[in-house]
Design a protein around this motif. Structure first.
Motif, mmCIF file in Angstrom:
data_model
loop_
_atom_site.group_PDB
_atom_site.id
_atom_site.type_symbol
_atom_site.label_atom_id
_atom_site.label_comp_id
_atom_site.label_asym_id
_atom_site.label_seq_id
_atom_site.Cartn_x
_atom_site.Cartn_y
_atom_site.Cartn_z
ATOM 1 N N PHE A 102 0.470 -6.137 17.172
ATOM 2 C CA PHE A 102 -0.221 -7.375 16.799
ATOM 3 C C PHE A 102 -1.176 -7.115 15.637
ATOM 4 C CE2 PHE A 102 -3.849 -10.376 17.480
ATOM 5 C CZ PHE A 102 -3.167 -11.532 17.121
ATOM 6 N N GLU A 103 -1.833 -5.945 15.644
ATOM 7 C CA GLU A 103 -2.753 -5.608 14.557
ATOM 8 C C GLU A 103 -2.020 -5.533 13.224
ATOM 9 O OE1 GLU A 103 -4.564 -4.798 18.293
ATOM 10 O OE2 GLU A 103 -2.635 -4.086 17.493
ATOM 11 N N ARG A 104 -0.828 -4.944 13.232
ATOM 12 C CA ARG A 104 -0.044 -4.845 11.993
ATOM 13 C C ARG A 104 0.427 -6.231 11.545
ATOM 14 N NH1 ARG A 104 1.452 -4.793 7.836
ATOM 15 N NH2 ARG A 104 2.884 -3.443 6.697
ATOM 16 N N PHE A 105 0.757 -7.083 12.494
ATOM 17 C CA PHE A 105 1.149 -8.465 12.204
ATOM 18 C C PHE A 105 -0.002 -9.222 11.541
ATOM 19 C CE2 PHE A 105 1.148 -12.912 13.572
ATOM 20 C CZ PHE A 105 2.411 -13.341 13.177
ATOM 21 N N VAL A 106 -1.199 -9.076 12.092
ATOM 22 C CA VAL A 106 -2.370 -9.759 11.540
ATOM 23 C C VAL A 106 -2.637 -9.293 10.114
ATOM 24 C CG1 VAL A 106 -4.881 -10.013 11.746
ATOM 25 C CG2 VAL A 106 -3.434 -10.188 13.776
ATOM 26 N N LYS A 107 -2.489 -8.010 9.851
ATOM 27 C CA LYS A 107 -2.711 -7.479 8.510
ATOM 28 C C LYS A 107 -1.750 -8.107 7.503
ATOM 29 C CE LYS A 107 -2.937 -3.183 5.871
ATOM 30 N NZ LYS A 107 -2.816 -1.707 5.913
ATOM 31 N N ALA A 108 -0.484 -8.269 7.912
ATOM 32 C CA ALA A 108 0.517 -8.870 7.027
ATOM 33 C C ALA A 108 0.189 -10.326 6.728
ATOM 34 C CB ALA A 108 1.905 -8.753 7.654
ATOM 35 N N VAL A 109 -0.183 -11.069 7.762
ATOM 36 C CA VAL A 109 -0.513 -12.485 7.576
ATOM 37 C C VAL A 109 -1.774 -12.637 6.728
ATOM 38 C CG1 VAL A 109 -1.204 -14.615 8.760
ATOM 39 C CG2 VAL A 109 0.632 -13.196 9.699
ATOM 40 N N SER A 110 -2.716 -11.713 6.864
ATOM 41 C CA SER A 110 -3.943 -11.771 6.082
ATOM 42 C C SER A 110 -3.659 -11.645 4.591
ATOM 43 C CB SER A 110 -4.905 -10.668 6.521
ATOM 44 O OG SER A 110 -5.313 -10.860 7.855
ATOM 45 N N LYS A 111 -2.616 -10.910 4.234
ATOM 46 C CA LYS A 111 -2.243 -10.793 2.821
ATOM 47 C C LYS A 111 -1.855 -12.158 2.255
ATOM 48 C CE LYS A 111 -0.586 -6.009 2.891
ATOM 49 N NZ LYS A 111 0.533 -5.110 2.589
ATOM 50 N N VAL A 112 -1.138 -12.926 3.047
ATOM 51 C CA VAL A 112 -0.731 -14.261 2.593
ATOM 52 C C VAL A 112 -1.950 -15.151 2.426
ATOM 53 C CG1 VAL A 112 0.705 -16.266 3.091
ATOM 54 C CG2 VAL A 112 1.455 -13.986 3.799
ATOM 55 N N SER A 113 -2.856 -15.109 3.389
ATOM 56 C CA SER A 113 -4.063 -15.941 3.324
ATOM 57 C C SER A 113 -4.881 -15.624 2.084
ATOM 58 C CB SER A 113 -4.917 -15.728 4.574
ATOM 59 O OG SER A 113 -4.200 -16.086 5.739
ATOM 60 N N SER A 114 -4.971 -14.340 1.728
ATOM 61 C CA SER A 114 -5.778 -13.949 0.572
ATOM 62 C C SER A 114 -5.138 -14.382 -0.733
ATOM 63 C CB SER A 114 -5.984 -12.432 0.559
ATOM 64 O OG SER A 114 -4.764 -11.750 0.322
ATOM 65 N N LEU A 115 -3.815 -14.528 -0.757
ATOM 66 C CA LEU A 115 -3.122 -14.921 -1.981
ATOM 67 C C LEU A 115 -3.098 -16.428 -2.183
ATOM 68 C CD1 LEU A 115 -0.073 -12.503 -1.966
ATOM 69 C CD2 LEU A 115 -2.124 -12.380 -3.370
ATOM 70 N N GLN A 116 -3.332 -17.198 -1.130
ATOM 71 C CA GLN A 116 -3.300 -18.654 -1.288
ATOM 72 C C GLN A 116 -4.425 -19.141 -2.181
ATOM 73 O OE1 GLN A 116 -2.964 -20.320 2.764
ATOM 74 N NE2 GLN A 116 -0.942 -20.939 2.077
ATOM 75 N N THR A 117 -5.579 -18.531 -2.076
ATOM 76 C CA THR A 117 -6.689 -18.845 -2.969
ATOM 77 C C THR A 117 -7.274 -17.537 -3.457
ATOM 78 O OG1 THR A 117 -7.203 -20.829 -1.711
ATOM 79 C CG2 THR A 117 -8.891 -20.024 -3.226
#
Length: 227
Positions: A102-117
């Motif tokens: 789950f921690e690795r999953f969260v890290k991947a999703v966080s990359k997307v969030s940071s690129l949106q703005t």
């Protein structure tokens, strides 16, 4: 963010659904066992993120990405690492090797969030002089969107005009190393204060212009904004 799952293995589907539910920032729009089933949803709804397996029936995940002119952000979920390099030619943000935590999953999703703005939008206040022919012109770095290499000279693209300089792109990269300029392509140096978003292999600037991201520079650029 709206997301969909394309995964043919039921245990993997269940894990992804549970992780998506736990993270709280994602809304699952649909789950599909093969890529072709997901086409209508991708074409008819606003999908921000795609969790995509590579080994799928009928059409592989990589071949499916090749059919999408403007794909959502993609996180690949697979048991095989062989396609990692090829996948970065597309709008792939991360590559999760099964089984992933789950921690690795969260890290991947966080990359997307940071690129949106893209953050870090403060303006530059330094002026520089550029040599154009026999003249030296004073320009503000805050007005520079990007510098492009063109044969034996470089183009300095400003808010409403461009200037030609006899300096090489490498010289500009070294001169502006302490400023907020970043090499993103063998032919482009960009003012990061002007970036609004990254989509696939394109950088969108706040003047509606786009510039390409070179394959050799993409991973470093994504890492810069996903730490």
């Amino acid at each position: 963010m709206n997301c969909i799952i394309i995964e043919d293995q039921l245990p993997a589907q269940r894990i992804l659904k549970r992780y998506i539910d736990e993270i709280g920032t994602l809304k699952l729009i649909g789950t599909y066992s093969n890529a072709l089933q997901a086409l209508d949803t991708i074409n008819s709804q606003k999908i921000d993120l795609l969790f995509l397996d590579i080994h799928l029936p009928k059409l592989s995940g990589i071949d499916f990405l090749k059919t999408l002119p403007n794909s959502p952000y993609v996180i690949l979920t697979t048991a095989f690492s062989d396609y990692a390099l090829e996948s970065y030619e597309f709008n792939v943000i991360d590559y999760l090797l099964k089984p992933f935590s789950f921690e690795r999953f969260v890290k991947a999703v966080s990359k997307v969030s940071s690129l949106q703005t893209i953050p870090d939008k403060e303006e530059l206040d330094e002026d520089i002089f550029i040599k154009t022919g026999y003249e030296y012109l004073r320009i503000s770095l805050a007005d520079v969107y990007y510098i492009k290499s063109d044969a034996d000279y470089t183009e300095i693209h400003l808010t409403d005009k461009k200037h030609l300089s006899s300096e090489t792109l490498k010289n500009w990269e070294e001169k502006l190393a302490q400023q907020k300029f970043l090499r993103v392509h063998k032919s482009y140096l960009v003012n990061t204060c002007k970036i609004t978003k990254l989509v696939g292999n394109q950088i969108y600037l706040d003047n509606q212009k786009t510039i390409p991201i070179g394959r050799a520079y993409k991973e470093g650029l994504i890492s810069k904004y996903s730490n």
